[in-house]
Write a protein that holds these residues in place. Sequence first.
Motif, mmCIF file in Angstrom:
data_model
loop_
_atom_site.group_PDB
_atom_site.id
_atom_site.type_symbol
_atom_site.label_atom_id
_atom_site.label_comp_id
_atom_site.label_asym_id
_atom_site.label_seq_id
_atom_site.Cartn_x
_atom_site.Cartn_y
_atom_site.Cartn_z
ATOM 1 N N ALA A 199 -0.877 8.214 8.179
ATOM 2 C CA ALA A 199 -1.288 7.820 6.821
ATOM 3 C C ALA A 199 -0.317 8.553 5.909
ATOM 4 C CB ALA A 199 -2.723 8.238 6.558
ATOM 5 N N ARG A 223 -5.230 9.217 2.126
ATOM 6 C CA ARG A 223 -5.647 7.936 2.734
ATOM 7 C C ARG A 223 -6.330 8.210 4.075
ATOM 8 N NH1 ARG A 223 -1.455 3.417 1.981
ATOM 9 N NH2 ARG A 223 -2.542 3.221 -0.004
ATOM 10 N N ARG A 224 -7.437 7.520 4.325
ATOM 11 C CA ARG A 224 -8.259 7.847 5.500
ATOM 12 C C ARG A 224 -7.985 6.979 6.718
ATOM 13 N NH1 ARG A 224 -14.043 7.401 3.365
ATOM 14 N NH2 ARG A 224 -13.060 5.870 1.981
ATOM 15 N N GLY A 281 -6.146 1.148 9.968
ATOM 16 C CA GLY A 281 -5.791 0.633 8.649
ATOM 17 C C GLY A 281 -4.795 -0.505 8.824
ATOM 18 N N PRO A 331 -1.110 4.967 -3.748
ATOM 19 C CA PRO A 331 -2.580 4.997 -3.540
ATOM 20 C C PRO A 331 -3.293 3.927 -4.379
ATOM 21 C CG PRO A 331 -1.871 6.944 -4.765
ATOM 22 C CD PRO A 331 -0.631 6.177 -4.443
ATOM 23 N N LEU A 380 0.827 -1.212 0.000
ATOM 24 C CA LEU A 380 0.000 0.000 0.000
ATOM 25 C C LEU A 380 0.867 1.270 0.000
ATOM 26 C CD1 LEU A 380 -2.932 -1.087 2.370
ATOM 27 C CD2 LEU A 380 -3.011 -0.742 -0.107
ATOM 28 N N GLU A 385 -5.674 2.072 -3.754
ATOM 29 C CA GLU A 385 -7.138 2.107 -3.645
ATOM 30 C C GLU A 385 -7.758 2.963 -4.754
ATOM 31 O OE1 GLU A 385 -4.902 3.141 -1.478
ATOM 32 O OE2 GLU A 385 -5.566 4.766 -0.168
ATOM 33 N N VAL A 439 0.381 7.937 2.708
ATOM 34 C CA VAL A 439 -0.098 8.148 1.339
ATOM 35 C C VAL A 439 -1.156 9.251 1.365
ATOM 36 C CG1 VAL A 439 -1.372 7.081 -0.561
ATOM 37 C CG2 VAL A 439 0.510 5.840 0.549
ATOM 38 N N THR A 477 -8.914 0.561 3.022
ATOM 39 C CA THR A 477 -8.619 1.971 3.288
ATOM 40 C C THR A 477 -9.893 2.778 3.495
ATOM 41 O OG1 THR A 477 -8.512 2.301 0.907
ATOM 42 C CG2 THR A 477 -6.411 1.951 2.043
ATOM 43 N N ASP A 478 -11.023 2.081 3.587
ATOM 44 C CA ASP A 478 -12.315 2.734 3.840
ATOM 45 C C ASP A 478 -12.705 2.441 5.286
ATOM 46 O OD1 ASP A 478 -14.930 3.458 4.090
ATOM 47 O OD2 ASP A 478 -15.694 2.107 2.533
ATOM 48 N N ASP A 481 -1.451 3.865 7.562
ATOM 49 C CA ASP A 481 -0.725 2.845 6.792
ATOM 50 C C ASP A 481 0.620 2.530 7.451
ATOM 51 O OD1 ASP A 481 0.728 5.130 6.004
ATOM 52 O OD2 ASP A 481 -0.328 5.279 4.082
#
Length: 391
Positions: free
Chosen positions: A234, A239-240, A204, A182, A179, A184, A236, A195-196, A243
């Motif tokens: 996060a 990203r929510r 995550g 991005p 990951l 996703e 990236v 990633t949701d 990571d």
Amino acid sequence: MAIEGRSEGAGGRIRLGMVGGGQGAFIGAVHRIAARLDGRFELVAGAFSADPERSRASGAELGLDPRRVYDGFAAMARAEARRKDGIEAVAIVTPNHLHAPVAVEFLRRGIHVICDKPLTATLREAKALAAVAARSKALFVLTHNYTGYPMVRQARAMVAAGELGPIRVVQVEYAQDWLATPLEATGQKQAAWRTDPARSGAGGATGDIGTHAYNLACFVTGLRLEALAADLQAFVPGRRVDDNGHVLMRFEGGARGMLWCSQVAPGNENALRLRVYGETAGLEWAQEDPNYLWFTPLGAPKRLITRGGAGSGPAAARVTRVPPGHPEGYLEGFANIYAEAARAIEAAREGRAPDPAVTFPGIAEGLQGVAFVDACVRSSRRGAAWVRPAF
Ligand SMILES: NC(=O)c1ccc[n+]([C@@H]2O[C@H](COP(=O)([O-])OP(=O)(O)OC[C@H]3O[C@@H](n4cnc5c(N)ncnc54)[C@H](O)[C@@H]3O)[C@@H](O)[C@H]2O)c1
């Protein structure tokens, strides 16, 4: 344990259903291999996808009776519970947010659950599910599959036997790189739900692989987390969920630990690694070289314990399949969890307690994992403050 209104039969393969794991999915196929390896389960039903067409196509590909391939998991639970030859156990291999609702449908009907990790997407769901599991006669197995490796069993037995002395330090890490970009945004299925936060939970990397690392550390050492301080990022953009995470841990009794989980560490595939140090000795194990365990007694040469070889004890032997030097790995370790589940289910069928050696992670470990993620997220939001897990 006889499950009311269901035909148990004297023996035969355990009738297994599956929710998730349709065409294009990852872990469902691994569960099917793991269930088949020892010939103790037979897949007979499934709701393989949220998309009914795909569920049917997946069932057909697996050679299932089309009448037992369902459009939804609730319909599957109802129909299978009514059949005399209905499923005895269900494997749940959906994204995280569905684990709880699916598990509840089956547990309420006395059908054993073999669920993938993390237990749920939220701590609230985890607690509610634990309450349902406690009321159900059915078993709950959580596939923290790394606990199935022989050398992990060996490490746990050595710690329990006091071969390291009281534990002081635990270092555990799980690093990946898939990951780092991005992914996703390309629509890649596994990256999209992970990633949701609505589907993966607030964590995550912490939820996806941090829970494995945390479970492994606790499984081997027997330690219980008292408090943690987490710094999650996060990296990236956009990203929510985290990571990458660094977590300091204090265990009951005074041991200290550090956990690193990352999905943005270039060059790492599934680099799960554990090091444990007691007053008199240490242990080192790495998932990518799983047939070997280093034992490092203080003031003496390091010893390499090999799976099935010299120094490997009964806890490892009971889950060892082939002679030393022939590699066993991920699939065999996963199958060991299924074999343990089968032993427990067979004992339940016959109304007896399973052999005390039978070991698999369950609802308690699942709840601890989700509480770990919840504590990491709370801590990180408060600038890496020390917080207690809400087990
Ligand atoms: N133990 C491990 O080593 C390991 C490894 C990977 C994933 N996992 C866990 O396994 C689970 C699945 O991960 P994955 O990577 O296989 O994901 P995936 O996206 O590849 O597969 C998920 C599957 O669930 C299906 N699904 C979604 N909604 C559904 C519904 N309402 N009814 C029926 N099926 C539905 C999807 O169609 C898909 O087939 C996750 O909880 C993940 O954390 C565990």
